[in-house]
Motif scaffolding. Structure first.
Motif, PDB file in Angstrom:
ATOM      1  N   LEU A 108       0.822  -1.212   0.000  1.00 59.15           N
ATOM      2  CA  LEU A 108       0.000   0.000   0.000  1.00 59.15           C
ATOM      3  C   LEU A 108       0.858   1.264   0.000  1.00 59.15           C
ATOM      4  O   LEU A 108       0.513   2.255  -0.648  1.00 59.15           O
ATOM      5  N   ALA A 109       1.971   1.231   0.729  1.00 55.92           N
ATOM      6  CA  ALA A 109       2.859   2.393   0.749  1.00 55.92           C
ATOM      7  C   ALA A 109       3.362   2.705  -0.654  1.00 55.92           C
ATOM      8  O   ALA A 109       3.342   3.857  -1.112  1.00 55.92           O
ATOM      9  N   TYR A 110       3.819   1.673  -1.375  1.00 58.49           N
ATOM     10  CA  TYR A 110       4.274   1.876  -2.755  1.00 58.49           C
ATOM     11  C   TYR A 110       3.116   2.273  -3.660  1.00 58.49           C
ATOM     12  O   TYR A 110       3.249   3.168  -4.509  1.00 58.49           O
ATOM     13  N   ALA A 111       1.974   1.619  -3.499  1.00 55.72           N
ATOM     14  CA  ALA A 111       0.830   1.882  -4.372  1.00 55.72           C
ATOM     15  C   ALA A 111       0.266   3.284  -4.160  1.00 55.72           C
ATOM     16  O   ALA A 111      -0.158   3.933  -5.120  1.00 55.72           O
ATOM     17  N   PHE A 112       0.224   3.762  -2.900  1.00 54.67           N
ATOM     18  CA  PHE A 112      -0.255   5.125  -2.654  1.00 54.67           C
ATOM     19  C   PHE A 112       0.577   6.134  -3.440  1.00 54.67           C
ATOM     20  O   PHE A 112       0.047   7.050  -4.067  1.00 54.67           O
ATOM     21  N   CYS A 113       1.888   5.972  -3.401  1.00 53.05           N
ATOM     22  CA  CYS A 113       2.766   6.907  -4.114  1.00 53.05           C
ATOM     23  C   CYS A 113       2.556   6.808  -5.624  1.00 53.05           C
ATOM     24  O   CYS A 113       2.498   7.816  -6.324  1.00 53.05           O
ATOM     25  N   ASP A 114       2.410   5.581  -6.126  1.00 52.15           N
ATOM     26  CA  ASP A 114       2.182   5.390  -7.555  1.00 52.15           C
ATOM     27  C   ASP A 114       0.882   6.023  -8.014  1.00 52.15           C
ATOM     28  O   ASP A 114       0.753   6.442  -9.176  1.00 52.15           O
ATOM     29  N   SER A 115      -0.115   6.081  -7.133  1.00 51.02           N
ATOM     30  CA  SER A 115      -1.442   6.556  -7.520  1.00 51.02           C
ATOM     31  C   SER A 115      -1.518   8.078  -7.639  1.00 51.02           C
ATOM     32  O   SER A 115      -2.499   8.601  -8.168  1.00 51.02           O
ATOM     33  N   LEU A 116      -0.512   8.795  -7.147  1.00 59.38           N
ATOM     34  CA  LEU A 116      -0.594  10.258  -7.097  1.00 59.38           C
ATOM     35  C   LEU A 116      -0.475  10.891  -8.481  1.00 59.38           C
ATOM     36  O   LEU A 116      -1.315  11.698  -8.894  1.00 59.38           O
ATOM     37  N   ASP A 117       0.582  10.576  -9.187  1.00 55.63           N
ATOM     38  CA  ASP A 117       0.807  11.097 -10.538  1.00 55.63           C
ATOM     39  C   ASP A 117       1.933  10.286 -11.159  1.00 55.63           C
ATOM     40  O   ASP A 117       2.486   9.383 -10.525  1.00 55.63           O
ATOM     41  N   GLU A 118       2.280  10.599 -12.387  1.00 50.97           N
ATOM     42  CA  GLU A 118       3.270   9.793 -13.095  1.00 50.97           C
ATOM     43  C   GLU A 118       4.692   9.990 -12.607  1.00 50.97           C
ATOM     44  O   GLU A 118       5.601   9.260 -13.013  1.00 50.97           O
ATOM     45  N   TYR A 119       4.928  10.963 -11.742  1.00 50.44           N
ATOM     46  CA  TYR A 119       6.280  11.241 -11.262  1.00 50.44           C
ATOM     47  C   TYR A 119       6.500  10.815  -9.817  1.00 50.44           C
ATOM     48  O   TYR A 119       7.633  10.591  -9.404  1.00 50.44           O
ATOM     49  N   SER A 120       5.455  10.747  -9.025  1.00 48.26           N
ATOM     50  CA  SER A 120       5.600  10.393  -7.613  1.00 48.26           C
ATOM     51  C   SER A 120       5.776   8.879  -7.473  1.00 48.26           C
ATOM     52  O   SER A 120       5.089   8.107  -8.129  1.00 48.26           O
ATOM     53  N   HIS A 121       6.661   8.481  -6.598  1.00 48.44           N
ATOM     54  CA  HIS A 121       6.868   7.059  -6.349  1.00 48.44           C
ATOM     55  C   HIS A 121       7.773   6.877  -5.137  1.00 48.44           C
ATOM     56  O   HIS A 121       8.405   7.819  -4.668  1.00 48.44           O
TER      57      HIS A 121
END
Length: 592
Positions: free
Chosen positions: A262-275
């Protein structure tokens, strides 16, 4: 702040930050990836900054300018054109085949093309297919990094939950726009569902199929009702963890997998640059902050079945062994690289200092073997300094990326060119994915005595950067070469000099990335998280985000250039139409 760029455009051999595009940091698709440390390579300058989300801790904040932007390979060769019914049918069939073969990035590329010509209910169906393929690609690329699998195995549940809580707090306090927590969770649960159906991920764990199916059903239920959030606060985002952790352990993924994913997925879900970086990527980054990396000194571009050498670092192991720009990298040791992601390639190229590595490349019709030793590599950002033109009076420099030494390197290169008789200057920033914002600003100041350069906005706070300084500005007539892979900090450089009419910009419309990422080291895990924290405007205050910068003179690539994979062998070749146009203008003094 420690500033750097990881970009999907250029990546060194050790990866970069996943070019969500990875990025990067890191990076398949229509990308150049710098292969050295962390996704995107880059170099750094720093100052200490205090964390805004913890009164107890000082952190180093890394400002990232990511290209990483949805640049995709165009398998059908039809990108950017309206498709007829027959073409659309072919593309959708190719997408179906790619999906059936689990070639997720390729399938996503086809679905992206199909969306250009579809309206109504069919558009929604294709959009759903696209989201699914992107989620599968992201998950698979993530778990190809073995350090994430190890993190899941080694982390206790309470540690993973603390990591997730920290990520949520950072997003809540630092993300540059307000977002809906429920929407973020739904998108993250889609990634988790994709993970439970991803064959590669399952191959990395001892899976109980019955338990995995039970976990998948529960995730689907949560997706259906938004996890019971009903648009509540970010603190409610932790609710699904307890319900899923027990099922995750039963499935063979381990109890800590849910909070970590979930931690990785939350960051991925923000925009194409956040991770969020993996432990492996983060270690490579901290190594590179020391001013060096261990590798062979190549930069790769992923535009076909195999990675192509975009450039080789001067005096690095690859150059001394005889590898050339334009070589196709087909094997590392006994491993065939066909279809391998940037992460997969980087893991095979990585290794300790003074360890040997054997690679096979294809050059034209022949295959060549090279054996070399991994060494410390220092990669300058300003390269290929030389005089061009009929009378050798036009200076040429390439800026590969913007790092803390760029302005000094650029000034030194131009001084040498002037002493050698240069009367005009070509600055090539094609396939430059960006870098350190302050480095781009300092480079602009070499050529401007006064005027605005860029306005950066973080929430309600606005910071204006202007020209001016102690050093006399350079007066040479100048043209800047750009293309669709020119992004981020490189766009700041081009836009400022274009809008102040200090340089003519030649080539194709740029990428259009006008947002800033900050990389926060994490208290509760051996990694860092990159979040978009600001946006910026050029001197005319007109955003070019997702639009790009229109050149003063548009020069499209020739058919021969389009057929070839990008490399410095193409950029400096006799068929380089953009370069030839710049030379013609400077030689005949026809800039403005």
């Amino acid at each position: 702040m420690i500033s750097y760029y990881p970009t999907r455009s250029v990546q060194n051999e050790l990866g970069g930050l996943r070019a969500k595009a990875l990025s990067t940091v890191l990076y398949g698709g229509n990308t150049v990836e710098r292969h050295g440390p962390i996704w995107g390579g880059g170099f750094y300058h720093y100052k200490i900054s205090f964390s805004q989300y913890s009164s107890l801790r000082q952190v180093f904040i890394i400002i990232l300018f990511f290209l990483m932007a949805g640049m995709r390979m165009d398998p059908a060769g039809l990108w950017g054109q309206k498709k007829g019914p027959d073409q659309l049918k072919v593309i959708l069939e190719q997408a179906k085949q790619a999906r059936a073969s689990c070639h997720w990035r390729q399938a996503a590329s086809y679905f992206e093309q199909a969306l250009e010509s579809v309206e109504g209910p069919s558009r929604r169906q294709i959009s759903q297919q696209l989201r699914w393929c992107r989620a599968q690609a992201t998950v698979e690329e993530r778990y190809q990094d073995g350090s994430i699998c190890q993190l899941v195995r080694d982390t206790k549940v309470d540690q993973a939950e603390a990591l997730l809580a920290e990520i949520i707090e950072l997003i809540d306090h630092s993300y540059y726009v307000t977002i809906n927590p429920e929407q973020c969770l739904r998108e993250s649960l889609l990634h988790m569902q994709a993970a439970t159906e991803n064959a590669f991920l399952q191959s990395q764990f001892s899976i109980d199929k019955g338990g995995l199916e039970e976990l998948r059903r529960e995730i689907l239920t949560l997706r259906g009702d938004g996890g019971g959030l009903e648009q509540k606060s970010w603190s409610d985002m932790l609710k699904p963890v307890e319900a899923l952790s027990e099922l995750s352990e039963k499935a063979g993924l381990g109890a800590a997998w849910v909070a970590t994913e979930l931690a990785y997925a939350f960051c991925d879900s923000l925009d194409e640059y956040s991770h969020m970086l993996s432990p492996h990527q983060y270690k490579l980054l901290t190594d590179q902050l020391k001013g060096y990396y261990v590798g062979i000194g190549v930069e790769l571009v992923y535009e076909g079945d195999y990675p192509t050498v975009f450039d080789v670092i001067a005096k690095g192991p690859a150059e001394e062994a005889g590898i050339h720009p334009g070589d196709i990298l087909i094997k590392v040791g006994d491993t065939d690289l066909k279809g391998k992601s940037a992460i997969g390639v980087s893991h095979r190229l990585a290794g300790g200092q003074n360890t040997r590595i054997q690679v096979r490349v294809r050059r034209g019709d022949e295959e060549l073997e090279f054996s070399m030793q991994r060494e410390l590599v220092s990669s300058p950002s300003v390269r290929y300094t030389q005089l061009l033109g009929e009378e050798k009076q036009i200076g040429y420099v390439r800026i590969a990326n913007f790092d803390h030494d760029t302005s000094l390197e650029l000034r030194g290169a131009i001084d040498r060119l002037q002493r050698a008789g240069a009367v005009g200057l070509l600055i090539d920033i094609r396939s430059n994915g960006g870098g350190v914002m302050n480095a781009a600003i300092e480079a602009v100041r070499l050529f401007l005595e006064r005027g605005n350069i860029v306005m950066v906005q973080r929430g309600e706070e606005k910071t204006l950067y202007q020209a001016g300084g102690d050093m006399e500005s350079l007066k040479l007539p100048m043209a800047i070469l750009v293309d669709k892979n020119t992004a981020s900090a490189a766009e700041i450089f081009a836009a400022a000099l274009k809008q102040h009419r200090r340089a003519v910009v030649i080539g194709q419309k740029t990428r259009g990335k006008a947002v800033v990422q900050t990389l926060f080291p994490l208290r509760n895990g051996p990694a860092g998280v990159c979040i978009t924290t600001a946006s910026y405007l050029p001197p005319d205050n007109q955003s070019f985000h997702n639009q790009g910068i229109e050149p003063d003179i548009i020069v499209e690539n020739s058919q021969r250039e389009e057929k070839n994979v990008r490399s410095m062998a193409i950029y400096l070749g006799k068929d380089d139409s953009v370069l030839q146009k710049g030379l013609d203008l400077l030689q005949h003094r026809r800039l403005f």
